[in-house]
Write a protein that holds these residues in place. Structure first.
Motif, mmCIF file in Angstrom:
data_model
loop_
_atom_site.group_PDB
_atom_site.id
_atom_site.type_symbol
_atom_site.label_atom_id
_atom_site.label_comp_id
_atom_site.label_asym_id
_atom_site.label_seq_id
_atom_site.Cartn_x
_atom_site.Cartn_y
_atom_site.Cartn_z
ATOM 1 N N GLY A 439 7.226 -48.186 -2.856
ATOM 2 C CA GLY A 439 7.335 -47.406 -1.632
ATOM 3 C C GLY A 439 6.576 -48.018 -0.467
ATOM 4 O O GLY A 439 6.859 -47.707 0.700
ATOM 5 N N ARG A 440 5.615 -48.897 -0.741
ATOM 6 C CA ARG A 440 4.875 -49.559 0.326
ATOM 7 C C ARG A 440 5.806 -50.418 1.197
ATOM 8 O O ARG A 440 5.477 -50.712 2.351
ATOM 9 C CB ARG A 440 3.781 -50.457 -0.257
ATOM 10 N N LEU A 441 6.932 -50.832 0.637
ATOM 11 C CA LEU A 441 7.850 -51.715 1.365
ATOM 12 C C LEU A 441 8.782 -50.959 2.300
ATOM 13 O O LEU A 441 9.453 -51.568 3.141
ATOM 14 C CB LEU A 441 8.688 -52.533 0.378
ATOM 15 N N ASP A 442 8.850 -49.631 2.158
ATOM 16 C CA ASP A 442 9.864 -48.859 2.895
ATOM 17 C C ASP A 442 9.603 -48.812 4.393
ATOM 18 O O ASP A 442 10.519 -48.545 5.179
ATOM 19 C CB ASP A 442 9.932 -47.431 2.335
ATOM 20 N N THR A 443 8.374 -49.063 4.819
ATOM 21 C CA THR A 443 8.061 -48.950 6.247
ATOM 22 C C THR A 443 8.485 -50.181 7.041
ATOM 23 O O THR A 443 8.482 -50.149 8.267
ATOM 24 C CB THR A 443 6.544 -48.744 6.443
ATOM 25 N N ASP A 444 8.867 -51.255 6.353
ATOM 26 C CA ASP A 444 9.266 -52.479 7.055
ATOM 27 C C ASP A 444 10.734 -52.397 7.442
ATOM 28 O O ASP A 444 11.604 -52.148 6.591
ATOM 29 C CB ASP A 444 9.019 -53.705 6.169
ATOM 30 N N ALA A 445 11.033 -52.597 8.732
ATOM 31 C CA ALA A 445 12.410 -52.478 9.227
ATOM 32 C C ALA A 445 13.331 -53.553 8.690
ATOM 33 O O ALA A 445 14.561 -53.417 8.771
ATOM 34 C CB ALA A 445 12.400 -52.531 10.764
ATOM 35 N N ARG A 446 12.782 -54.607 8.103
ATOM 36 C CA ARG A 446 13.625 -55.700 7.585
ATOM 37 C C ARG A 446 14.231 -55.379 6.222
ATOM 38 O O ARG A 446 14.949 -56.202 5.655
ATOM 39 C CB ARG A 446 12.796 -56.981 7.483
ATOM 40 N N ASP A 447 13.938 -54.193 5.691
ATOM 41 C CA ASP A 447 14.409 -53.794 4.361
ATOM 42 C C ASP A 447 13.973 -54.812 3.307
ATOM 43 O O ASP A 447 14.787 -55.388 2.582
ATOM 44 C CB ASP A 447 15.934 -53.625 4.353
ATOM 45 N N LEU A 448 12.660 -55.023 3.250
ATOM 46 C CA LEU A 448 12.110 -55.958 2.268
ATOM 47 C C LEU A 448 12.429 -55.542 0.840
ATOM 48 O O LEU A 448 12.619 -56.387 -0.038
ATOM 49 C CB LEU A 448 10.586 -56.064 2.441
ATOM 50 N N ARG A 449 12.523 -54.238 0.646
ATOM 51 C CA ARG A 449 12.765 -53.753 -0.714
ATOM 52 C C ARG A 449 14.145 -54.187 -1.210
ATOM 53 O O ARG A 449 14.288 -54.614 -2.362
ATOM 54 C CB ARG A 449 12.635 -52.234 -0.742
ATOM 55 N N ARG A 450 15.132 -54.114 -0.344
ATOM 56 C CA ARG A 450 16.487 -54.542 -0.727
ATOM 57 C C ARG A 450 16.513 -56.048 -0.999
ATOM 58 O O ARG A 450 17.109 -56.500 -1.989
ATOM 59 C CB ARG A 450 17.477 -54.193 0.376
ATOM 60 N N THR A 451 15.846 -56.821 -0.153
ATOM 61 C CA THR A 451 15.810 -58.273 -0.354
ATOM 62 C C THR A 451 15.117 -58.613 -1.666
ATOM 63 O O THR A 451 15.600 -59.459 -2.439
ATOM 64 C CB THR A 451 15.073 -58.955 0.802
ATOM 65 N N LEU A 452 14.000 -57.948 -1.932
ATOM 66 C CA LEU A 452 13.236 -58.237 -3.148
ATOM 67 C C LEU A 452 14.045 -57.872 -4.386
ATOM 68 O O LEU A 452 14.084 -58.638 -5.371
ATOM 69 C CB LEU A 452 11.918 -57.472 -3.116
ATOM 70 N N ARG A 453 14.724 -56.717 -4.346
ATOM 71 C CA ARG A 453 15.541 -56.309 -5.489
ATOM 72 C C ARG A 453 16.662 -57.311 -5.754
ATOM 73 O O ARG A 453 16.926 -57.679 -6.905
ATOM 74 C CB ARG A 453 16.111 -54.913 -5.217
ATOM 75 N N THR A 454 17.330 -57.749 -4.696
ATOM 76 C CA THR A 454 18.433 -58.709 -4.843
ATOM 77 C C THR A 454 17.923 -60.052 -5.348
ATOM 78 O O THR A 454 18.559 -60.704 -6.185
ATOM 79 C CB THR A 454 19.151 -58.898 -3.492
ATOM 80 N N TRP A 455 16.757 -60.466 -4.841
ATOM 81 C CA TRP A 455 16.155 -61.741 -5.265
ATOM 82 C C TRP A 455 15.788 -61.712 -6.747
ATOM 83 O O TRP A 455 16.022 -62.683 -7.474
ATOM 84 C CB TRP A 455 14.923 -62.002 -4.401
ATOM 85 N N ILE A 456 15.251 -60.600 -7.228
ATOM 86 C CA ILE A 456 14.922 -60.477 -8.655
ATOM 87 C C ILE A 456 16.196 -60.496 -9.489
ATOM 88 O O ILE A 456 16.265 -61.169 -10.532
ATOM 89 C CB ILE A 456 14.119 -59.183 -8.898
ATOM 90 N N ALA A 457 17.215 -59.768 -9.032
ATOM 91 C CA ALA A 457 18.480 -59.745 -9.778
ATOM 92 C C ALA A 457 19.105 -61.118 -9.848
ATOM 93 O O ALA A 457 19.840 -61.429 -10.812
ATOM 94 C CB ALA A 457 19.437 -58.751 -9.127
ATOM 95 N N ALA A 458 18.830 -61.976 -8.860
ATOM 96 C CA ALA A 458 19.363 -63.344 -8.851
ATOM 97 C C ALA A 458 18.464 -64.302 -9.606
ATOM 98 O O ALA A 458 18.628 -65.531 -9.484
ATOM 99 C CB ALA A 458 19.542 -63.820 -7.414
ATOM 100 N N GLY A 459 17.543 -63.795 -10.385
ATOM 101 C CA GLY A 459 16.677 -64.653 -11.190
ATOM 102 C C GLY A 459 15.625 -65.375 -10.379
ATOM 103 O O GLY A 459 15.120 -66.418 -10.790
#
Length: 523
Positions: A439-459
């Motif tokens: 939840g700490r990532l939710d305040t960033d307008a760049r949607d870091l959480r979505r990028t991080l999730r996609t990056w992990i899913a891509a190995g």
């Protein structure tokens, strides 16, 4: 043979002057008493014994200038070591090298030559100092040649002592590294046996802390020596085989930590990261903690940090369920001989924590060996380490297994009701922790959480994640790097920090639990 001005009659074509061990003492004594030794040349000769002046080439050149002739130095094989090549009588050279005579002098077509035997430390052979000049050798010139030969012997002994000390230091460094590598693979019994010979009592402990000290370029050797000095050999100090700027310190006591902190304070450009106290069998885990703390230390004013005792996900799981699940996951390795199993587990633990190249250097094996061992574990576990969620849960199992030690576990096949990884990560306490962390990532307008999730899913592959997100790969890396200080964890380098974040994504349902029973394609 022509007569000589030094008073030795030319009764034969070969004259010898026996030089014995007391020659150096007689030279020094005569210089002190103000005898017939000429002070200017004696002082010039003594200058070559200073630490900054110990150079055989310079000494031989000085000799040639002082006696107004030419001088050369060759070894027992005839190889020229200093000065120009001089034509010498090989029979005399052979007698000098073998020790039949100590010196020789003769005249050759207007040139006066003098040869002196130079004993070489720890060998039966010798070197030959040859001096040639147009004028006959008077007493002064003869004494200069004789005393120069004695200085050459002293320099050879000093160089031999320096080389012996260097070889001893290299052997000690190799031994320290071997002890660390044994600790890394949990072979504490062998590590204690190896250490007992040179450092008695060093590992007479069940627990220790690991520190990693980072220095500037070219400063690591001096830093390692200072670490050994301030810990007074009460710690295992090793130059890291994987990172050129790192020194690893394994210390059983508390005092060494304070001493290392004081060292950091007086050395600019130096940083210190430390682990929490761990059992010796968990030295690899402690090393990973120290490396993680070192990343934090680079941003602190005092340049030091100790691994934070934060809430780790495994502490929020049901202990009994975690134990049973770990045993279940690693059951297929139980059929291996104990030594083989321990070797595979230790290598895989380090291979998941660091790159294969770094793990290989720490263990003292090739990177192909590390990869082969990890592929064998992949096959036994019927899984695929290219999946970050798989790596995270296997890393969890391996670290839990270390804590179990030799605890007996029930054998047999999987039974109904045994916990699965999805069940293990679905507890309310773990889910609350994971939601708070991400939840700490939710305040960033760049949607870091979505990028991080996609990056992990891509190995952890920025290019594949960028294709999914429709952005540039560098943008993905910048987002992941931006998430690191927010989460207070390293993400771009594999290790415990990254795997905790992966577990958090599975616990919140952002990523699906990995399948640990599916073989790697083409394995």
């Amino acid at each position: 043979m022509a007569g000589r001005e030094d008073g030795i009659p030319p009764t034969t074509d070969r004259t010898t002057d026996r030089t014995r061990d007391g020659a150096t003492e007689r030279t020094a004594e005569s210089a002190r008493e103000g005898g017939h030794v000429d002070t200017p040349w004696a002082q010039g000769l003594l200058e070559h014994l200073r630490p900054t002046g110990r150079d055989l080439r310079r000494l031989v050149a000085w000799l040639a200038d002082t006696v107004h002739g030419t001088a050369s130095l060759q070894d027992h094989t005839g190889a020229l070591l200093a000065g120009p090549r001089t034509a010498l009588r090989q029979d005399l050279v052979a007698d000098l090298v073998t020790g039949r005579i100590a010196s020789a002098a003769w005249d050759d077509q207007g040139q006066h030559l003098r040869l002196v035997r130079v004993a070489h430390p720890h060998t039966s052979s010798a070197w030959v100092l040859a001096v040639s000049r147009e004028a006959p050798f008077d007493r002064r010139a003869s004494e200069i040649v004789t005393h120069t030969a004695q200085v050459v012997e002293l320099l050879l002994r000093a160089r031999e002592a320096t080389e012996a000390a260097r070889r001893l230091e290299l052997a000690a460094a190799d031994l320290r590294l071997a002890i660390l590598q044994l600790l890394m693979v949990e072979d504490t019994v062998s590590a204690r046996r190896v250490a007992a010979g040179l450092w008695p009592g060093l590992l007479d402990t069940d627990t220790a802390c690991v520190y990693v000290v980072e220095s500037g370029p070219g400063e690591r050797d001096a830093l390692a020596a200072e670490c050994r000095d301030i810990t007074a050999e009460r710690a295992l100090v090793v130059r890291c085989p994987a990172m050129d700027r790192h020194v690893i310190v394994v210390t059983p006591g508390e005092a060494a930590g304070e001493e290392l902190r004081s060292l950091i304070g007086r050395r600019p450009g130096t940083f210190l990261g430390g682990s929490v106290r761990q059992s010796l069998a968990r030295t690899a885990t402690a090393y990973g903690q120290a490396v993680s703390a070192l990343a934090v230390a680079r941003f602190r004013p005092d340049k030091t940090a100790v691994y934070a005792e934060r809430t780790h996900p495994e502490r929020l799981m049901d202990p009994e369920a975690l134990r049973v699940w770990t045993t279940q996951v690693l059951r297929s390795l139980d059929v291996l001989p104990h030594h083989t199993r321990a070797e595979l587990l230790a290598t895989t633990r380090l291979g998941l924590e660091f790159t294969a190249v770094s793990a290989a250097k720490v263990l003292g094996v090739s990177r192909n060996t590390v990869r082969a061992r990890m592929e064998r574990v992949e096959g036994l576990l019927r899984t695929d380490f290219s999946d970050l969620t798989v790596r995270a849960v296997v890393h969890l199992a391996l670290n839990t297994q270390v804590g179990l030690g030799e605890e007996a576990v029930d054998g047999g096949t999987r039974q109904a009701g045994q916990p699965q990884v999805g069940d293990l990560l679905a507890g309310p306490g773990l889910r609350t922790w994971a939601c708070d962390l991400l939840g700490r990532l939710d305040t960033d307008a760049r949607d870091l959480r979505r990028t991080l999730r996609t990056w992990i899913a891509a190995g952890g592959n920025a290019e594949r994640a960028a294709q999914t997100l429709g952005v540039h790969a560098q943008t993905v890396r910048e987002h992941v790097r931006s998430a690191e200080p927010v989460l207070e964890r390293q993400l771009l380098s594999a290790g415990s920090d990254l795997y905790e974040v992966v577990v958090a994504h599975v616990a919140t349902g952002d990523l699906r639990p990995p399948a640990l029973d599916r073989a790697k394609p083409g394995h």
